[in-house]
Design a protein around this motif. Structure first.
Motif, PDB file in Angstrom:
ATOM      1  N   ASN A   1      -4.986  12.118   0.211  1.00 40.02           N
ATOM      2  CA  ASN A   1      -5.474  11.888   1.573  1.00 40.02           C
ATOM      3  C   ASN A   1      -6.611  10.869   1.606  1.00 40.02           C
ATOM      4  O   ASN A   1      -6.677  10.022   2.501  1.00 40.02           O
ATOM      5  CB  ASN A   1      -5.934  13.209   2.182  1.00 40.02           C
ATOM      6  N   ARG A   2      -7.492  10.922   0.635  1.00 47.95           N
ATOM      7  CA  ARG A   2      -8.582   9.939   0.578  1.00 47.95           C
ATOM      8  C   ARG A   2      -8.037   8.551   0.261  1.00 47.95           C
ATOM      9  O   ARG A   2      -8.536   7.547   0.790  1.00 47.95           O
ATOM     10  CB  ARG A   2      -9.598  10.357  -0.472  1.00 47.95           C
ATOM     11  N   MET A   3      -7.029   8.500  -0.599  1.00 43.52           N
ATOM     12  CA  MET A   3      -6.446   7.205  -0.925  1.00 43.52           C
ATOM     13  C   MET A   3      -5.799   6.579   0.304  1.00 43.52           C
ATOM     14  O   MET A   3      -5.942   5.379   0.562  1.00 43.52           O
ATOM     15  CB  MET A   3      -5.411   7.381  -2.034  1.00 43.52           C
ATOM     16  N   LYS A   4      -5.100   7.369   1.096  1.00 41.49           N
ATOM     17  CA  LYS A   4      -4.500   6.836   2.320  1.00 41.49           C
ATOM     18  C   LYS A   4      -5.572   6.387   3.312  1.00 41.49           C
ATOM     19  O   LYS A   4      -5.411   5.372   4.005  1.00 41.49           O
ATOM     20  CB  LYS A   4      -3.601   7.904   2.956  1.00 41.49           C
ATOM     21  N   GLU A   5      -6.655   7.129   3.385  1.00 41.35           N
ATOM     22  CA  GLU A   5      -7.734   6.743   4.299  1.00 41.35           C
ATOM     23  C   GLU A   5      -8.379   5.427   3.883  1.00 41.35           C
ATOM     24  O   GLU A   5      -8.680   4.570   4.727  1.00 41.35           O
ATOM     25  CB  GLU A   5      -8.770   7.849   4.355  1.00 41.35           C
TER      26      GLU A   5
ATOM     27  N   TYR B   1       0.821  -1.196   0.000  1.00 41.28           N
ATOM     28  CA  TYR B   1       0.000   0.000   0.000  1.00 41.28           C
ATOM     29  C   TYR B   1       0.869   1.264   0.000  1.00 41.28           C
ATOM     30  O   TYR B   1       0.516   2.279  -0.617  1.00 41.28           O
ATOM     31  CB  TYR B   1      -0.931  -0.002   1.204  1.00 41.28           C
ATOM     32  N   ARG B   2       1.998   1.201   0.679  1.00 35.44           N
ATOM     33  CA  ARG B   2       2.912   2.360   0.676  1.00 35.44           C
ATOM     34  C   ARG B   2       3.433   2.637  -0.724  1.00 35.44           C
ATOM     35  O   ARG B   2       3.528   3.785  -1.159  1.00 35.44           O
ATOM     36  CB  ARG B   2       4.073   2.121   1.627  1.00 35.44           C
ATOM     37  N   ASN B   3       3.771   1.581  -1.455  1.00 35.93           N
ATOM     38  CA  ASN B   3       4.241   1.765  -2.827  1.00 35.93           C
ATOM     39  C   ASN B   3       3.142   2.315  -3.722  1.00 35.93           C
ATOM     40  O   ASN B   3       3.407   3.122  -4.628  1.00 35.93           O
ATOM     41  CB  ASN B   3       4.754   0.431  -3.377  1.00 35.93           C
ATOM     42  N   MET B   4       1.905   1.897  -3.486  1.00 32.40           N
ATOM     43  CA  MET B   4       0.791   2.427  -4.273  1.00 32.40           C
ATOM     44  C   MET B   4       0.617   3.921  -4.040  1.00 32.40           C
ATOM     45  O   MET B   4       0.432   4.694  -4.998  1.00 32.40           O
ATOM     46  CB  MET B   4      -0.488   1.668  -3.922  1.00 32.40           C
ATOM     47  N   VAL B   5       0.682   4.357  -2.794  1.00 36.73           N
ATOM     48  CA  VAL B   5       0.531   5.777  -2.490  1.00 36.73           C
ATOM     49  C   VAL B   5       1.703   6.573  -3.051  1.00 36.73           C
ATOM     50  O   VAL B   5       1.540   7.660  -3.617  1.00 36.73           O
ATOM     51  CB  VAL B   5       0.402   5.984  -0.974  1.00 36.73           C
TER      52      VAL B   5
END
Length: 374
Positions: free
Chosen positions: A287-291, A260-264
């Motif tokens: 921010n929405r993607m991280k949420e 998920y970190r690589n995706m962000v």
């Protein structure tokens, strides 16, 4: 029925005749050529190359550019058949010639299609285009990348900045006397509060990166024409002083899962290089993607669920030898048989016509996949 008499009043004013319109069109061409000659004479008088990006930031060079801009602004003609005000002689000449070609020379759609190419290949316009000034969209990123935080694309505004800096330096000399270190410390570029003053007061967020702010951009903003003409920009207040359109402020609180970190991180790098997004929209999207990723199960669990849904098949030994791989089993995902035919010919959804409820189908699926090897 009731009817009114329609009066056909003839036009007696010579300003609305065809001959007068042709004369005014040629007058616009003469005005554009006069502006071009005036710009060339002013550049020769002050020994300035208008197409040079930043020859020097010295006081003499900035003063020359400022006087040149003032002289051209005071002497620039106004075209009769054009509402826009062109600062560049190339744009004024192109507009005047295009108006003449469309109003007096164009007869068929073939002529209309040939006008842009004719203007592009016109020798005189090519020379004028090569001498045109560079827009702020080209020079401002270069100056910001160099590290300048007090600079302006407009020569007149830059001259005002230099005069104000000289007044500040003279006041510092009067207060500090012969102490050079104290004088240098009182200058705006060297003071401790300089970095804090870069962040505009109207900026609603507490930004931790003070080097993210710099000079105010002179690039045109907003919408030209339409119902939104002149409306305030929807961008974040103070965003016109941002040096780079980076997303440093969202580089925090990344998901703990490495996938998920690589995706962000990939999404941030993609949005930083995109031009069709507003800055506040980019920040909101990240921010929405991280949420969303924080509320999702771990990537390993999702990967296992996808592997079970896509039916991974073991690779045969012959395929391993053909590929030169010595691993005993290599899983690869395979589409169902005749999936192309099913995609083209099946127009219904079996989930909408089923009779079993959702909890019953989930229980049946878990029993069905219970003994399947992974």
């Amino acid at each position: 029925g009731y009817s009114e008499v329609e009066f056909d009043v003839p036009i007696n004013n010579v300003r609305f005749t065809e001959d007068f319109e042709t004369k005014s069109l040629m007058e616009d061409v003469w005005k554009s050529q006069y502006n071009e000659a005036l710009s060339a004479s002013v550049d020769d008088r002050f020994h300035i190359a208008p197409n040079a990006p930043v020859a020097s930031d010295s006081l003499v060079h900035v003063l020359k550019k400022s006087v040149r801009t003032h002289a051209l602004d005071q002497s620039r003609p106004v075209l009769t058949h054009e509402l826009a005000d062109f600062k560049t002689p190339y744009m004024m000449t192109t507009s005047a010639l295009e108006r003449v070609l469309r109003e007096r020379c164009m007869q068929t759609w073939v002529d209309e299609a040939a006008i842009p190419r004719m203007l592009r290949d016109y020798a005189s316009l090519q020379k004028t285009r090569a001498k045109a000034e560079m827009p702020p969209e080209v020079l401002e990123p270069l100056m910001a990348f160099r590290g300048d935080t007090r600079w302006c694309f407009s020569a007149q505004e830059r001259l005002a900045q230099k005069v104000e800096a000289m007044d500040t330096a003279m006041d510092a000399i009067e207060e500090a006397g012969d102490d050079k270190e104290l004088v240098l410390g009182m200058l705006p570029e060297n003071s401790d509060s300089a970095e804090r003053s870069l962040q505009p007061r109207e900026f609603p967020y507490s930004h931790p990166f003070q080097n993210h702010f710099g000079f105010k951009t002179e690039a045109p903003r907003g919408v030209t024409g339409g119902i939104l003409h002149g409306a305030p920009s929807p961008d974040t207040p103070g965003s016109d002083k941002i040096r780079y359109p980076t997303l440093q402020r969202v580089y925090h609180s990344f998901p703990k899962d490495h996938k998920y970190r690589n995706m962000v991180r990939h999404a941030v790098g993609t949005l930083e290089r995109s031009d069709g997004w507003k800055y506040h929209a980019k920040v909101q999207a990240i921010n929405r993607m991280k949420e969303v990723l924080d509320n999702m199960p771990p990537s390993a669990k999702m990967e296992a669920r996808l592997d079970r849904a896509f039916h991974p098949m073991p690779e045969s030994v012959a395929q391993q030898k053909a590929r030169g791989v010595e691993r005993p089993i290599h899983y690869w995902r395979k589409f169902p048989v005749r999936w192309r035919w099913m995609k083209r010919n099946r127009f219904w959804f079996s989930g909408l016509t089923t009779k079993n409820p959702l909890h019953a189908r989930q229980g049946a699926n878990s029993k069905h996949h219970k003994g399947r090897p992974h």
